[in-house]
Design a protein around this motif. Structure first.
Motif: not given
Length: 96
Positions: A25-54
């Motif tokens: 579960e933790t590995v999968k959550k890490y992958i989700e967190f990392r994937h979110y950050g890598l798949q979005r350009a900085e201007e499209n990154l939702d800081p709320y979503e990134m913090l929530k995933l973290y």
């Protein structure tokens, strides 16, 4: 650029360590967190979503450390880390 390279290396190191020592579960959550950050350009990154995933990732790590029946969630962790998370997220602060 150096800071970005160091961050990327630290994230890779964390991912490898989690893969060896953390639950699925933790590995999968890490992958989700990392994937979110890598798949979005900085201007499209939702800081709320990134913090929530973290916060969700940290909660999963906490479970792995023996608190598998925890009632705390990502909002509890983020309320500790950020003074106004409860305002941003709309989450209530649980004290009992």
């Amino acid at each position: 650029k150096k800071a970005q390279q160091k961050f990327n290396q630290n994230m890779l190191d964390l991912g490898v360590k989690l893969f060896f020592f953390a639950s699925d579960e933790t590995v999968k959550k890490y992958i989700e967190f990392r994937h979110y950050g890598l798949q979005r350009a900085e201007e499209n990154l939702d800081p709320y979503e990134m913090l929530k995933l973290y916060g969700q990732l940290i909660t999963e790590i906490r479970r792995d450390l023996g608190h598998d029946k925890t009632q705390c969630d990502h909002n509890d962790f983020l309320n500790i880390m950020l003074t106004d998370w409860w305002k941003i997220s709309g989450s209530e602060i649980k004290t009992t």
